[in-house]
Motif scaffolding. Structure first.
Motif, PDB file in Angstrom:
ATOM      1  N   ALA A 118       0.857  -1.189   0.000  1.00 44.61           N
ATOM      2  CA  ALA A 118       0.000   0.000   0.000  1.00 44.61           C
ATOM      3  C   ALA A 118       0.888   1.231   0.000  1.00 44.61           C
ATOM      4  O   ALA A 118       2.118   1.133  -0.016  1.00 44.61           O
ATOM      5  N   LEU A 119       0.238   2.385   0.050  1.00 42.38           N
ATOM      6  CA  LEU A 119       0.937   3.667   0.155  1.00 42.38           C
ATOM      7  C   LEU A 119       0.885   4.105   1.616  1.00 42.38           C
ATOM      8  O   LEU A 119      -0.193   4.121   2.223  1.00 42.38           O
ATOM      9  N   TYR A 120       2.041   4.445   2.178  1.00 44.11           N
ATOM     10  CA  TYR A 120       2.125   4.815   3.587  1.00 44.11           C
ATOM     11  C   TYR A 120       2.547   6.270   3.720  1.00 44.11           C
ATOM     12  O   TYR A 120       3.496   6.722   3.074  1.00 44.11           O
ATOM     13  N   PHE A 121       1.826   6.984   4.576  1.00 47.55           N
ATOM     14  CA  PHE A 121       2.095   8.392   4.794  1.00 47.55           C
ATOM     15  C   PHE A 121       2.432   8.656   6.253  1.00 47.55           C
ATOM     16  O   PHE A 121       1.701   8.239   7.152  1.00 47.55           O
ATOM     17  N   CYS A 122       3.510   9.385   6.444  1.00 45.57           N
ATOM     18  CA  CYS A 122       3.859   9.921   7.754  1.00 45.57           C
ATOM     19  C   CYS A 122       3.280  11.330   7.843  1.00 45.57           C
ATOM     20  O   CYS A 122       3.220  12.047   6.828  1.00 45.57           O
ATOM     21  N   ALA A 123       2.843  11.730   9.034  1.00 48.80           N
ATOM     22  CA  ALA A 123       2.245  13.052   9.189  1.00 48.80           C
ATOM     23  C   ALA A 123       2.648  13.642  10.531  1.00 48.80           C
ATOM     24  O   ALA A 123       2.983  12.920  11.472  1.00 48.80           O
ATOM     25  N   VAL A 124       2.584  14.957  10.617  1.00 47.15           N
ATOM     26  CA  VAL A 124       3.003  15.658  11.831  1.00 47.15           C
ATOM     27  C   VAL A 124       2.058  16.802  12.165  1.00 47.15           C
ATOM     28  O   VAL A 124       1.496  17.447  11.266  1.00 47.15           O
ATOM     29  N   ARG A 125       1.860  16.993  13.450  1.00 43.69           N
ATOM     30  CA  ARG A 125       1.215  18.193  13.974  1.00 43.69           C
ATOM     31  C   ARG A 125       2.164  18.742  15.018  1.00 43.69           C
ATOM     32  O   ARG A 125       2.993  18.024  15.557  1.00 43.69           O
ATOM     33  N   TRP A 126       2.022  20.032  15.343  1.00 43.25           N
ATOM     34  CA  TRP A 126       2.973  20.630  16.269  1.00 43.25           C
ATOM     35  C   TRP A 126       2.315  21.721  17.084  1.00 43.25           C
ATOM     36  O   TRP A 126       1.395  22.402  16.630  1.00 43.25           O
ATOM     37  N   GLY A 127       2.807  21.899  18.308  1.00 44.03           N
ATOM     38  CA  GLY A 127       2.357  22.954  19.202  1.00 44.03           C
ATOM     39  C   GLY A 127       0.844  22.961  19.348  1.00 44.03           C
ATOM     40  O   GLY A 127       0.203  21.932  19.513  1.00 44.03           O
TER      41      GLY A 127
END
Lengths: 113, 112
Positions: free
Chosen positions: A87-96
């Motif tokens: 499959a297609l794998y995505f890393c993601a980020v949120r901050w503060g």
């Protein structure tokens, strides 16, 4: 600037072998990190997240990821790959206090029988 | 398990036409988002919406785009005058306070 990077466009592994999909991030403050998986013609499914606490987090389908602050990484791992993990794998980020989420470019994982 | 619902699943339109994509968020979720994905590639942030107003928008979200919650349940994305380059999958996502976003299955927009 806040960002997340997936250095590999494609990862190929044999079924039964361990897999690693890499992710690095660059944010000010404490990051909240996520992995999502996308199957063809489907939406993004949440796999796991790191908010705080233990650096090793376990998620769905036997996946896990390790938060490494010194290396600013959050690599996705699985001890024994299945063909169905392709499959297609995505890393993601949120901050503060930001409620928005930013995604890496994605890594296509192919597990061969 | 509650889910985010998007309609239509696929829309084909002529360049210059207006398009409205609809999303029904998970009830009791407070934050709503639209993302775009072109040809199975990168997932691009468009806009976030909270408390009936835009929280943040990307450079992609120009004047031809707008969002609203017309009836307190649906969350819509309107493209006023579509361009060929607007062809993409558009994903709605919602969030409460657990950290992760919940995504719908997407609306595929094809502009001819």
């Amino acid at each position: 600037a806040q960002s997340v990077a997936q250095p590999e466009d494609q990862v190929n592994v044999a079924e039964g072998n361990p897999l690693t999909v890499k992710c690095t991030y660059s944010v000010s403050g404490n990051p909240y990190l996520f992995w999502y998986v996308q199957y063809p013609n489907r939406g993004l499914q949440f796999l796991l997240k790191y908010i705080t606490g233990d650096n090793l987090v376990k998620g769905s389908y036997g996946f896990e990821a390790e938060f490494n602050k010194s290396q600013t990484s959050f690599h996705l791992k699985k001890p024994s790959a299945l063909v169905s993990d392709s499959a297609l794998y995505f890393c993601a980020v949120r901050w503060g206090n930001n409620n928005d989420m930013r995604f890496g470019a994605g890594t296509r994982l192919t597990v061969k029988p | 398990e509650p889910e985010v619902t998007q309609t239509p699943s696929h829309q084909v339109t002529q360049m210059g036409q207006e398009v409205i994509l609809r999303c029904v968020p998970i009830s009791n979720h407070l934050y709503f988002y639209w993302y775009r994905q072109i040809l199975g590639q990168k997932v691009e942030f468009l806009v976030s919406f909270y408390n009936n107003e835009i929280s943040e928008k990307s450079e992609i979200f120009d004047d031809q785009f707008s969002v609203e919650r017309p009836d307190g349940s649906n969350f819509t994305l309107k493209i006023r005058s579509t361009k060929l380059e607007d062809s993409a999958m558009y994903f709605c996502a919602t969030y409460r306070d657990t950290g992760e976003l919940f995504f719908g299955e997407g609306s595929r927009l094809t502009v001819l």
